[in-house]
Design a protein around this motif. Sequence first.
Motif, PDB file in Angstrom:
ATOM      1  N   LYS A   3      -8.791  42.299 -18.840  1.00  0.00           N
ATOM      2  CA  LYS A   3      -7.932  41.569 -19.779  1.00  0.00           C
ATOM      3  C   LYS A   3      -8.720  41.165 -21.008  1.00  0.00           C
ATOM      4  O   LYS A   3      -9.907  40.857 -20.920  1.00  0.00           O
ATOM      5  CB  LYS A   3      -7.405  40.295 -19.109  1.00  0.00           C
ATOM      6  CG  LYS A   3      -6.391  40.522 -18.023  1.00  0.00           C
ATOM      7  CD  LYS A   3      -5.890  39.173 -17.528  1.00  0.00           C
ATOM      8  CE  LYS A   3      -5.011  39.330 -16.310  1.00  0.00           C
ATOM      9  NZ  LYS A   3      -4.674  38.029 -15.720  1.00  0.00           N
ATOM     10  N   TYR A   4      -8.057  41.201 -22.168  1.00  0.00           N
ATOM     11  CA  TYR A   4      -8.597  40.580 -23.367  1.00  0.00           C
ATOM     12  C   TYR A   4      -7.736  39.345 -23.582  1.00  0.00           C
ATOM     13  O   TYR A   4      -6.577  39.472 -23.986  1.00  0.00           O
ATOM     14  CB  TYR A   4      -8.486  41.517 -24.566  1.00  0.00           C
ATOM     15  CG  TYR A   4      -9.354  42.756 -24.471  1.00  0.00           C
ATOM     16  CD1 TYR A   4     -10.745  42.669 -24.573  1.00  0.00           C
ATOM     17  CD2 TYR A   4      -8.796  44.013 -24.283  1.00  0.00           C
ATOM     18  CE1 TYR A   4     -11.540  43.809 -24.498  1.00  0.00           C
ATOM     19  CE2 TYR A   4      -9.580  45.152 -24.219  1.00  0.00           C
ATOM     20  CZ  TYR A   4     -10.947  45.044 -24.317  1.00  0.00           C
ATOM     21  OH  TYR A   4     -11.742  46.171 -24.250  1.00  0.00           O
ATOM     22  N   GLY A   5      -8.265  38.179 -23.273  1.00  0.00           N
ATOM     23  CA  GLY A   5      -7.431  36.982 -23.317  1.00  0.00           C
ATOM     24  C   GLY A   5      -6.325  37.141 -22.276  1.00  0.00           C
ATOM     25  O   GLY A   5      -6.616  37.381 -21.106  1.00  0.00           O
ATOM     26  N   ILE A  50      -3.348  42.464 -20.876  1.00  0.00           N
ATOM     27  CA  ILE A  50      -3.973  43.372 -19.900  1.00  0.00           C
ATOM     28  C   ILE A  50      -4.197  44.738 -20.550  1.00  0.00           C
ATOM     29  O   ILE A  50      -3.253  45.402 -20.957  1.00  0.00           O
ATOM     30  CB  ILE A  50      -3.080  43.516 -18.647  1.00  0.00           C
ATOM     31  CG1 ILE A  50      -2.927  42.151 -17.967  1.00  0.00           C
ATOM     32  CG2 ILE A  50      -3.668  44.533 -17.675  1.00  0.00           C
ATOM     33  CD1 ILE A  50      -2.010  42.160 -16.754  1.00  0.00           C
ATOM     34  N   ALA A  51      -5.463  45.141 -20.673  1.00  0.00           N
ATOM     35  CA  ALA A  51      -5.788  46.449 -21.266  1.00  0.00           C
ATOM     36  C   ALA A  51      -5.849  47.530 -20.199  1.00  0.00           C
ATOM     37  O   ALA A  51      -5.511  48.687 -20.454  1.00  0.00           O
ATOM     38  CB  ALA A  51      -7.111  46.370 -22.016  1.00  0.00           C
ATOM     39  N   VAL A  52      -6.326  47.164 -19.010  1.00  0.00           N
ATOM     40  CA  VAL A  52      -6.459  48.105 -17.887  1.00  0.00           C
ATOM     41  C   VAL A  52      -5.926  47.407 -16.634  1.00  0.00           C
ATOM     42  O   VAL A  52      -6.354  46.297 -16.319  1.00  0.00           O
ATOM     43  CB  VAL A  52      -7.935  48.531 -17.703  1.00  0.00           C
ATOM     44  CG1 VAL A  52      -8.110  49.325 -16.414  1.00  0.00           C
ATOM     45  CG2 VAL A  52      -8.424  49.356 -18.901  1.00  0.00           C
ATOM     46  N   ASN A  71      -4.045  56.751 -28.027  1.00  0.00           N
ATOM     47  CA  ASN A  71      -4.666  55.574 -28.627  1.00  0.00           C
ATOM     48  C   ASN A  71      -4.198  54.294 -27.949  1.00  0.00           C
ATOM     49  O   ASN A  71      -3.004  54.105 -27.754  1.00  0.00           O
ATOM     50  CB  ASN A  71      -4.254  55.513 -30.108  1.00  0.00           C
ATOM     51  CG  ASN A  71      -5.456  55.538 -30.999  1.00  0.00           C
ATOM     52  OD1 ASN A  71      -6.587  55.318 -30.538  1.00  0.00           O
ATOM     53  ND2 ASN A  71      -5.250  55.804 -32.267  1.00  0.00           N
ATOM     54  N   GLY A  72      -5.143  53.432 -27.588  1.00  0.00           N
ATOM     55  CA  GLY A  72      -4.785  52.146 -27.003  1.00  0.00           C
ATOM     56  C   GLY A  72      -4.475  52.193 -25.521  1.00  0.00           C
ATOM     57  O   GLY A  72      -4.078  51.187 -24.931  1.00  0.00           O
ATOM     58  N   ALA A  73      -4.676  53.347 -24.893  1.00  0.00           N
ATOM     59  CA  ALA A  73      -4.365  53.492 -23.467  1.00  0.00           C
ATOM     60  C   ALA A  73      -5.313  52.681 -22.577  1.00  0.00           C
ATOM     61  O   ALA A  73      -4.971  52.323 -21.451  1.00  0.00           O
ATOM     62  CB  ALA A  73      -4.419  54.963 -23.072  1.00  0.00           C
ATOM     63  N   GLY A  74      -6.520  52.417 -23.090  1.00  0.00           N
ATOM     64  CA  GLY A  74      -7.501  51.672 -22.305  1.00  0.00           C
ATOM     65  C   GLY A  74      -8.712  52.495 -21.903  1.00  0.00           C
ATOM     66  O   GLY A  74      -9.501  52.092 -21.047  1.00  0.00           O
ATOM     67  N   LYS A  75      -8.893  53.632 -22.541  1.00  0.00           N
ATOM     68  CA  LYS A  75      -9.996  54.544 -22.202  1.00  0.00           C
ATOM     69  C   LYS A  75     -11.357  53.913 -22.508  1.00  0.00           C
ATOM     70  O   LYS A  75     -12.242  53.876 -21.663  1.00  0.00           O
ATOM     71  CB  LYS A  75      -9.856  55.876 -22.970  1.00  0.00           C
ATOM     72  CG  LYS A  75      -8.525  56.576 -22.757  1.00  0.00           C
ATOM     73  CD  LYS A  75      -8.458  57.910 -23.489  1.00  0.00           C
ATOM     74  CE  LYS A  75      -8.592  57.821 -25.011  1.00  0.00           C
ATOM     75  NZ  LYS A  75      -7.533  57.027 -25.674  1.00  0.00           N
ATOM     76  N   SER A  76     -11.518  53.450 -23.755  1.00  0.00           N
ATOM     77  CA  SER A  76     -12.811  52.855 -24.140  1.00  0.00           C
ATOM     78  C   SER A  76     -13.087  51.594 -23.331  1.00  0.00           C
ATOM     79  O   SER A  76     -14.226  51.358 -22.913  1.00  0.00           O
ATOM     80  CB  SER A  76     -12.822  52.507 -25.635  1.00  0.00           C
ATOM     81  OG  SER A  76     -12.731  53.678 -26.402  1.00  0.00           O
ATOM     82  N   THR A  77     -12.042  50.819 -23.104  1.00  0.00           N
ATOM     83  CA  THR A  77     -12.200  49.596 -22.304  1.00  0.00           C
ATOM     84  C   THR A  77     -12.754  49.942 -20.928  1.00  0.00           C
ATOM     85  O   THR A  77     -13.676  49.287 -20.434  1.00  0.00           O
ATOM     86  CB  THR A  77     -10.831  48.884 -22.183  1.00  0.00           C
ATOM     87  OG1 THR A  77     -10.389  48.520 -23.498  1.00  0.00           O
ATOM     88  CG2 THR A  77     -10.927  47.640 -21.327  1.00  0.00           C
ATOM     89  N   THR A  78     -12.231  51.005 -20.326  1.00  0.00           N
ATOM     90  CA  THR A  78     -12.698  51.435 -18.999  1.00  0.00           C
ATOM     91  C   THR A  78     -14.171  51.842 -19.045  1.00  0.00           C
ATOM     92  O   THR A  78     -14.970  51.421 -18.200  1.00  0.00           O
ATOM     93  CB  THR A  78     -11.836  52.621 -18.501  1.00  0.00           C
ATOM     94  OG1 THR A  78     -10.475  52.190 -18.442  1.00  0.00           O
ATOM     95  CG2 THR A  78     -12.280  53.108 -17.138  1.00  0.00           C
TER      96      THR A  78
HETATM   97  N1  LIG Z   1     -12.124  43.639 -28.215  1.00  0.00           N
HETATM   98  C1  LIG Z   1     -10.806  43.644 -27.995  1.00  0.00           C
HETATM   99  N2  LIG Z   1     -10.078  42.496 -28.063  1.00  0.00           N
HETATM  100  C2  LIG Z   1      -8.752  42.490 -27.831  1.00  0.00           C
HETATM  101  N3  LIG Z   1      -8.039  43.583 -27.512  1.00  0.00           N
HETATM  102  C3  LIG Z   1      -8.698  44.746 -27.418  1.00  0.00           C
HETATM  103  C4  LIG Z   1     -10.105  44.855 -27.679  1.00  0.00           C
HETATM  104  N4  LIG Z   1     -10.492  46.141 -27.504  1.00  0.00           N
HETATM  105  C5  LIG Z   1      -9.376  46.817 -27.186  1.00  0.00           C
HETATM  106  N5  LIG Z   1      -8.298  45.992 -27.133  1.00  0.00           N
HETATM  107  C6  LIG Z   1      -6.915  46.379 -26.782  1.00  0.00           C
HETATM  108  O1  LIG Z   1      -6.948  46.936 -25.484  1.00  0.00           O
HETATM  109  C7  LIG Z   1      -6.103  48.082 -25.390  1.00  0.00           C
HETATM  110  C8  LIG Z   1      -6.916  49.304 -24.987  1.00  0.00           C
HETATM  111  O2  LIG Z   1      -7.832  49.638 -26.035  1.00  0.00           O
HETATM  112  P1  LIG Z   1      -8.921  50.778 -25.888  1.00  0.00           P
HETATM  113  O3  LIG Z   1      -9.599  50.627 -24.584  1.00  0.00           O
HETATM  114  O4  LIG Z   1      -9.760  50.749 -27.109  1.00  0.00           O
HETATM  115  O5  LIG Z   1      -8.003  52.082 -25.844  1.00  0.00           O
HETATM  116  P2  LIG Z   1      -8.377  53.615 -26.125  1.00  0.00           P
HETATM  117  O6  LIG Z   1      -9.863  53.753 -26.072  1.00  0.00           O
HETATM  118  O7  LIG Z   1      -7.690  54.361 -25.038  1.00  0.00           O
HETATM  119  O8  LIG Z   1      -7.823  53.946 -27.470  1.00  0.00           O
HETATM  120  C9  LIG Z   1      -5.431  48.207 -26.750  1.00  0.00           C
HETATM  121  O9  LIG Z   1      -4.196  47.571 -26.686  1.00  0.00           O
HETATM  122  C10 LIG Z   1      -6.381  47.487 -27.671  1.00  0.00           C
HETATM  123  O10 LIG Z   1      -5.695  46.950 -28.778  1.00  0.00           O
END
Ligand SMILES: Nc1ncnc2c1ncn2[C@@H]1O[C@H](COP(=O)(O)OP(=O)(O)O)[C@@H](O)[C@H]1O
Length: 238
Positions: free
Chosen positions: A13-15, A18-20, A39-46
Motif C-alpha cells: 500500500k501507498y498510504g 493498494i498498489a499490489v 501502466n500503473g498495474a503495480g509492476k515496479s512496486t512489486t
Molecule cells: N511512491 C508512490 N507513492 C504513491 N503511489 C505510488 C507510488 N509509486 C507508485 N504508486 C502507485 O501505485 C500504482 C502502481 O504503480 P507502479 O508499480 O509504478 O506500476 P507499473 O510499474 O506497473 O507502471 C499506481 O497506481 C501508482 O500511481
Amino acid sequence: MSNILEINHITIKYGKSIAVAGISLKIPEGGIVTLIGSNGAGKSTTLNATLGMVPLTDGSLTFQGEDITNISTAERVKKGLALVPEGRHLFPYLSVYKNLLLGATQRTDKQGIAEDLEFVYNLFPKLKDRSKQKAGTLSGGEQQMVAIARGIMSNPKLLCLDEPSLGLAPVVIEDVGRKIKEINQKRGTSILLVEQNVHLAFGVAAYCYTLQVGKLVAEGPIDEIREKDAVRKAYFGG
Ligand SMILES: Nc1ncnc2c1ncn2[C@@H]1O[C@H](COP(=O)(O)OP(=O)(O)O)[C@@H](O)[C@H]1O
Ligand SMILES: [Mg+2]
C-alpha cells in the motif's frame, strides 16, 4: 526444479491506496519469468518491494529457501538479487566504467569483479570502446546496456529488469532481448523481466504472469499463451 525466488501473497500500500493486492510469483532456478501489465498495474512496486526498497504491507519473500522479508536492500544484493531499475538511473556525468563499478560496491572479490567486467565488455563491446565516455552522452539503447551491465557487476543469481524496452526503437529492443537471453545462458542467471512490451517479454521468457491494477489475472507458460493467442486470432481474427 527449485525456485530461486518465491513472492508469497504480497500486498503493498501507498498510504491507503493498494498498489499490489495479495499476489504470488515463483521464479525457478535458472529460469526466465516475465511479469507484464499496463501502466500503473503495480509492476515496479512489486520489483522494488522484492529488492526491499518499498515495504510490504503483507506477505513474504523467500530467496533460495531463505526468508528475506525483513533484511535490507544491501543484504539482498549481497545474497544475489539485483535490480536494473525503470528509467536506467545512471550517473550521467560519470564514465561508463565508473557507472559499471557502482554495481560492484557490495563486493570485495577483486578477481571476480575483474572477470565480470570482462564479461560485460564482451557482452556489450560498445561499452568497452566507450568506457571513458560520460554515460549521459550515450544513446538510449547504450544507456540501457550500461544499466544491465551494472546489474551484472554485482554478480547476481537473480537479475530483475524493470521495463528495459522503455523508450527504445524496435531494433534496439530486439538486441536487448538477445542480450538478456545470453546472460541467462552463459551465466545461468535467473531473470525476472518486468515489461509492457509483450513482444519482448514473450520472445525472452518461458513463463508469464499478467498483472492488472494490482492483481494477477493470468499466468502460464509462454507457449500455451501463444497457442491461445493463435486460437483467438484464428477464430476472432484479431
Ligand atoms: N511512491 C508512490 N507513492 C504513491 N503511489 C505510488 C507510488 N509509486 C507508485 N504508486 C502507485 O501505485 C500504482 C502502481 O504503480 P507502479 O508499480 O509504478 O506500476 P507499473 O510499474 O506497473 O507502471 C499506481 O497506481 C501508482 O500511481
Ligand atoms: Mg513501472
